[in-house]
Enzyme design. Sequence first.
Site, short mmCIF file in Angstrom:
data_model
loop_
_atom_site.label_atom_id
_atom_site.label_comp_id
_atom_site.label_asym_id
_atom_site.label_seq_id
_atom_site.Cartn_x
_atom_site.Cartn_y
_atom_site.Cartn_z
N VAL A 142 1.05 4.25 -3.82
CA VAL A 142 0.60 5.57 -3.60
C VAL A 142 1.85 6.33 -3.37
O VAL A 142 2.41 6.28 -2.25
CB VAL A 142 -0.17 5.74 -2.44
N GLU A 175 -3.19 9.26 4.13
CA GLU A 175 -3.21 8.29 3.57
C GLU A 175 -4.05 7.00 4.22
O GLU A 175 -5.03 6.53 3.79
CB GLU A 175 -2.13 7.60 2.77
N GLY A 190 4.84 6.04 -4.47
CA GLY A 190 6.01 5.24 -4.58
C GLY A 190 6.43 4.94 -3.03
O GLY A 190 5.59 5.27 -2.20
N ASP A 223 7.56 5.40 -0.42
CA ASP A 223 8.28 6.54 0.43
C ASP A 223 8.02 6.69 1.78
O ASP A 223 7.99 7.83 2.38
CB ASP A 223 8.00 7.85 -0.27
N HIS A 241 0.71 -1.31 -0.01
CA HIS A 241 0.13 0.09 -0.14
C HIS A 241 0.70 1.25 0.03
O HIS A 241 0.50 2.25 -0.61
CB HIS A 241 -0.93 -0.05 1.10
N ASP A 242 2.19 1.04 0.44
CA ASP A 242 2.97 2.26 0.42
C ASP A 242 3.25 2.62 -0.89
O ASP A 242 3.28 3.75 -1.50
CB ASP A 242 4.17 2.03 1.33
CA LIG Z 1 4.03 5.84 -0.76
#
Ligand SMILES: [Ca+2]
Length: 342
Positions: A90, A105, A92, A94, A86-87
């Site tokens: 969205v 998020e 990348g 980061d 999930h990181d």
């Molecule tokens: Ca991310």
Amino acid sequence: MEHTIPFTSTNLMEVVGAMKLDQAFRFSFFRLSLFALLASPAAAQLSPGFYSFSCPNAELLVRGAVRSASAMDSTVPAKLLRLLFHDCLVEGCDGSVLVQGNGAESSDPANKSLDGFYVVESAKRLLEIWCPGTVSCADILVLAARDAVELSGGPSVEVPLGRRDGIVSSASDVRPNMVDTVFSLDQMMQRFAAKGLSIDDLVVLSGAHTIGSSHCRTFGDRFQQASNGSLVPADNSLDSNYAMELANKCFAGASDSTSVANDPVTPSTFDNQYYANLLANKGLLHSDSILVTDPRTKSRVQAFAQSPEKFFASWADSFVKLSTVGVKTGDQGQIKVSCTNM
Ligand SMILES: [Ca+2]
Ligand code: HEM
Ligand SMILES: [Ca+2]
């Protein structure tokens, strides 16, 4: 609720003892990576030896945190692996998914059931003691997910490091980038392609569903509710015994928090059983089943069901691809002090 991982004196000793070995290994490894750096300037940004000088024990400390947390709660590895997915989808890879707070998020309904944040934050706290301001939350999450797979019996994967943390985390970015269980194969492929991931990566990375669990509502679309409240399968692509099992666990009165194993056969082992389940029409989510009903993906499912070696080798490649989606490097982004704060 705030969780912390108590480091017992035994596992601290283990960590410190292993560090000496680790440092010797790092030194020879560093020479190799230095060579690679000089040979290829483009690779200077992300490399497995990125913290060799600045924080040689980074990987060991993350591994210790993941180990301790997983020893206390066996659901931790799956949570970390899903967090990374999930990181990366969205903004990348980061660390943007880790941020808590209104409008971040993590507050989007699609991310509501994400968990395991505290493990990353515990590792970060340790790293801030050993090497302040050095190791990004984005890298910690990649390492934690990598370790989670290995701890669950999966392959060990060498990952390049040097990601920087993002400076935005916005719930409105989640829907346009995230996949959904009701997507067609084409829709999933499009979302993956937008991140540089292929249809093959989709089949391999979906193998993550060999561990962990899903809440009843996430496969509710596969059932209809009869007038007496019982569930009847809405699509006949599910094995009928398996469908009955699911319907019994997720009857109308079941609580919102009820969940079932993604892989009913080896629920906490990272193996190729997921693909055998798909072939037996026991793919839990619609997005799982679709991989075996579509001829574009079926042959790969069959190959992985037959060969754990093939799955593990492909996993290593696709995992590295996933973990490098849209990364920020060099002077982009920041190195955060706390992963859950913006
Ligand atoms: Ca991310
Ligand atoms: C391709 C489309 C995918 C869809 C539609 C999808 C959807 C889902 C859903 C709905 C759940 C259940 C969440 C819940 O009820 O709490 C889940 C669980 C999970 N997913 Fe995926 N997923 C996909 C791909 C992936 C990928 C690529 C990974 C990792 C590389 C991944 C890792 C996981 C893990 C480990 C769990 C279990 C989490 C836990 O036990 O806490 N998924 N997925
Ligand atoms: Ca399994």
